[in-house]
Design a protein around this motif. Structure first.
Motif, PDB file in Angstrom:
ATOM      1  N   GLY A 101       2.266   9.803 -18.390  1.00  0.00           N
ATOM      2  CA  GLY A 101       3.429  10.028 -17.535  1.00  0.00           C
ATOM      3  C   GLY A 101       3.093  10.443 -16.117  1.00  0.00           C
ATOM      4  N   ASP A 102       1.833  10.798 -15.844  1.00  0.00           N
ATOM      5  CA  ASP A 102       1.449  11.125 -14.463  1.00  0.00           C
ATOM      6  C   ASP A 102       1.778   9.934 -13.563  1.00  0.00           C
ATOM      7  N   ILE A 103       2.236  10.231 -12.364  1.00  0.00           N
ATOM      8  CA  ILE A 103       2.640   9.170 -11.437  1.00  0.00           C
ATOM      9  C   ILE A 103       1.765   9.232 -10.184  1.00  0.00           C
ATOM     10  N   TYR A 104       1.321   8.062  -9.763  1.00  0.00           N
ATOM     11  CA  TYR A 104       0.411   7.925  -8.624  1.00  0.00           C
ATOM     12  C   TYR A 104       0.964   6.918  -7.617  1.00  0.00           C
ATOM     13  N   LYS A 105       0.577   7.122  -6.375  1.00  0.00           N
ATOM     14  CA  LYS A 105       0.854   6.157  -5.317  1.00  0.00           C
ATOM     15  C   LYS A 105      -0.481   5.581  -4.873  1.00  0.00           C
ATOM     16  N   ALA A 106      -0.496   4.267  -4.674  1.00  0.00           N
ATOM     17  CA  ALA A 106      -1.682   3.585  -4.135  1.00  0.00           C
ATOM     18  C   ALA A 106      -1.191   2.392  -3.323  1.00  0.00           C
ATOM     19  N   GLY A 107      -1.612   2.297  -2.079  1.00  0.00           N
ATOM     20  CA  GLY A 107      -1.126   1.200  -1.247  1.00  0.00           C
ATOM     21  C   GLY A 107       0.392   1.207  -1.234  1.00  0.00           C
ATOM     22  N   GLU A 108       0.999   0.059  -1.569  1.00  0.00           N
ATOM     23  CA  GLU A 108       2.461  -0.055  -1.598  1.00  0.00           C
ATOM     24  C   GLU A 108       3.078   0.317  -2.939  1.00  0.00           C
ATOM     25  N   VAL A 109       2.256   0.577  -3.948  1.00  0.00           N
ATOM     26  CA  VAL A 109       2.768   0.701  -5.309  1.00  0.00           C
ATOM     27  C   VAL A 109       2.883   2.138  -5.793  1.00  0.00           C
ATOM     28  N   ILE A 110       3.730   2.293  -6.806  1.00  0.00           N
ATOM     29  CA  ILE A 110       3.836   3.540  -7.557  1.00  0.00           C
ATOM     30  C   ILE A 110       3.493   3.176  -9.009  1.00  0.00           C
ATOM     31  N   LEU A 111       2.548   3.913  -9.586  1.00  0.00           N
ATOM     32  CA  LEU A 111       2.061   3.643 -10.939  1.00  0.00           C
ATOM     33  C   LEU A 111       2.261   4.854 -11.828  1.00  0.00           C
ATOM     34  N   GLU A 112       2.541   4.583 -13.103  1.00  0.00           N
ATOM     35  CA  GLU A 112       2.659   5.640 -14.105  1.00  0.00           C
ATOM     36  C   GLU A 112       1.610   5.425 -15.189  1.00  0.00           C
ATOM     37  N   ALA A 113       0.802   6.448 -15.466  1.00  0.00           N
ATOM     38  CA  ALA A 113      -0.199   6.376 -16.531  1.00  0.00           C
ATOM     39  C   ALA A 113       0.521   6.316 -17.878  1.00  0.00           C
ATOM     40  N   THR A 114       0.196   5.314 -18.697  1.00  0.00           N
ATOM     41  CA  THR A 114       0.923   5.158 -19.960  1.00  0.00           C
ATOM     42  C   THR A 114       0.070   5.352 -21.211  1.00  0.00           C
ATOM     43  N   LYS A 115      -1.133   4.771 -21.247  1.00  0.00           N
ATOM     44  CA  LYS A 115      -1.917   4.833 -22.480  1.00  0.00           C
ATOM     45  C   LYS A 115      -3.362   4.432 -22.238  1.00  0.00           C
ATOM     46  N   PRO A 116      -4.238   4.771 -23.196  1.00  0.00           N
ATOM     47  CA  PRO A 116      -5.623   4.325 -23.105  1.00  0.00           C
ATOM     48  C   PRO A 116      -5.747   2.884 -23.584  1.00  0.00           C
ATOM     49  N   ARG A 117      -6.818   2.243 -23.183  1.00  0.00           N
ATOM     50  CA  ARG A 117      -7.115   0.902 -23.687  1.00  0.00           C
ATOM     51  C   ARG A 117      -7.882   1.041 -24.998  1.00  0.00           C
ATOM     52  N   LYS A 159      -6.243   4.923  -1.509  1.00  0.00           N
ATOM     53  CA  LYS A 159      -6.346   6.164  -2.294  1.00  0.00           C
ATOM     54  C   LYS A 159      -5.357   6.106  -3.447  1.00  0.00           C
ATOM     55  N   LEU A 160      -5.748   6.648  -4.577  1.00  0.00           N
ATOM     56  CA  LEU A 160      -4.856   6.825  -5.725  1.00  0.00           C
ATOM     57  C   LEU A 160      -4.429   8.288  -5.680  1.00  0.00           C
ATOM     58  N   GLN A 161      -3.206   8.518  -5.207  1.00  0.00           N
ATOM     59  CA  GLN A 161      -2.732   9.874  -4.959  1.00  0.00           C
ATOM     60  C   GLN A 161      -1.725  10.298  -6.016  1.00  0.00           C
ATOM     61  N   LEU A 162      -1.995  11.421  -6.653  1.00  0.00           N
ATOM     62  CA  LEU A 162      -1.083  11.981  -7.640  1.00  0.00           C
ATOM     63  C   LEU A 162       0.180  12.453  -6.941  1.00  0.00           C
ATOM     64  N   ILE A 163       1.355  11.985  -7.434  1.00  0.00           N
ATOM     65  CA  ILE A 163       2.608  12.469  -6.851  1.00  0.00           C
ATOM     66  C   ILE A 163       3.463  13.230  -7.867  1.00  0.00           C
ATOM     67  N   LYS A 164       3.129  13.089  -9.168  1.00  0.00           N
ATOM     68  CA  LYS A 164       3.823  13.871 -10.192  1.00  0.00           C
ATOM     69  C   LYS A 164       2.892  14.051 -11.375  1.00  0.00           C
ATOM     70  N   LYS A 165       2.701  15.292 -11.782  1.00  0.00           N
ATOM     71  CA  LYS A 165       1.839  15.606 -12.929  1.00  0.00           C
ATOM     72  C   LYS A 165       2.728  15.961 -14.117  1.00  0.00           C
ATOM     73  N   CYS A 166       2.376  15.451 -15.283  1.00  0.00           N
ATOM     74  CA  CYS A 166       3.144  15.704 -16.514  1.00  0.00           C
ATOM     75  C   CYS A 166       2.280  16.483 -17.503  1.00  0.00           C
ATOM     76  N   ALA A 167       1.875  17.678 -17.118  1.00  0.00           N
ATOM     77  CA  ALA A 167       0.922  18.477 -17.885  1.00  0.00           C
ATOM     78  C   ALA A 167       1.441  18.914 -19.255  1.00  0.00           C
ATOM     79  N   ASP A 168       2.728  18.743 -19.537  1.00  0.00           N
ATOM     80  CA  ASP A 168       3.246  19.057 -20.875  1.00  0.00           C
ATOM     81  C   ASP A 168       2.940  17.938 -21.863  1.00  0.00           C
ATOM     82  N   ASN A 169       2.552  16.775 -21.366  1.00  0.00           N
ATOM     83  CA  ASN A 169       2.208  15.628 -22.219  1.00  0.00           C
ATOM     84  C   ASN A 169       0.715  15.667 -22.555  1.00  0.00           C
ATOM     85  N   PRO A 170       0.295  14.905 -23.563  1.00  0.00           N
ATOM     86  CA  PRO A 170      -1.141  14.829 -23.858  1.00  0.00           C
ATOM     87  C   PRO A 170      -1.869  14.059 -22.758  1.00  0.00           C
TER      88      PRO A 170
END
Length: 187
Positions: A101-117, A159-170
């Protein structure tokens, strides 16, 4: 964190020990920005939609920091960014510090971390050695799938910049360890 390579691959048909394997894991660095869309990276081959691409797995990121570990085990390979099938090679992407659930900004995009490969046999095809699949499972170097919340271009140097941390999640590493334990019970 910084994106040091943007990688895409073409659909490739491989003869693997007498069996035809169709894959998009052979990714190579681009010299230009890549466009991250909501379900895939533009121009990147996805050959198995069940396990790759889609909303929660649109982009795969892998840490350059992990490359040193694997290079020692597979020193005979010709190494380039994209070796793990990642779209984004990132300087220090640490699965133990990224929460689902952590959210990052990079270039023009906003990305949310979802799962491991989870590794599959195509990683073994890429490395020309199926041992890599078990070795990959035993490490916490899974890389991270991202959902694209805002589509756009990214390029090496962004840069991959953290904009929201979801530390309550695993963390991604915790989810990966859980999957590893679950898988070991199924074998």
């Amino acid at each position: 964190m910084e994106i040091i390579a943007t990688n895409i691959g073409e659909r490739k048909e491989i003869d693997w020990k007498g069996k035809k394997v169709i894959t998009g894991i052979f990714k190579y660095p681009t010299r230009h920005a890549i466009f991250l869309n909501t379900e895939k990276v533009k121009g990147d081959a996805i050959c198995n939609r069940e396990h790759h691409g889609g909303i929660d797995k649109a982009v795969y990121g892998y840490s350059f920091k992990h490359y040193d570990y694997w290079k020692k085990l597979y020193s005979n390979l010709e190494w380039n960014f994209g070796m793990f099938g990642e779209n984004l090679t990132i300087t220090d992407l640490d699965e133990s510090k990224v929460y689902v659930g952590d959210i990052y900004k990079a270039g023009e995009v906003i990305l949310e971390a979802t799962k491991p490969r989870q590794p599959c046999m195509k990683l073994g095809v890429r490395f020309n050695n199926m041992k890599i699949v078990k070795q990959f499972w035993k490490q916490d170097f899974s890389g991270i799938y991202f959902k694209v919340l805002k589509k756009g271009e990214v390029r090496a140097g962004d840069k991959l910049q953290l904009i929201k941390k979801c530390a309550d999640n695993p963390t991604i590493a915790e989810v990966y360890r859980y999957k590893r334990i679950k898988k070991s019970f199924l074998i």
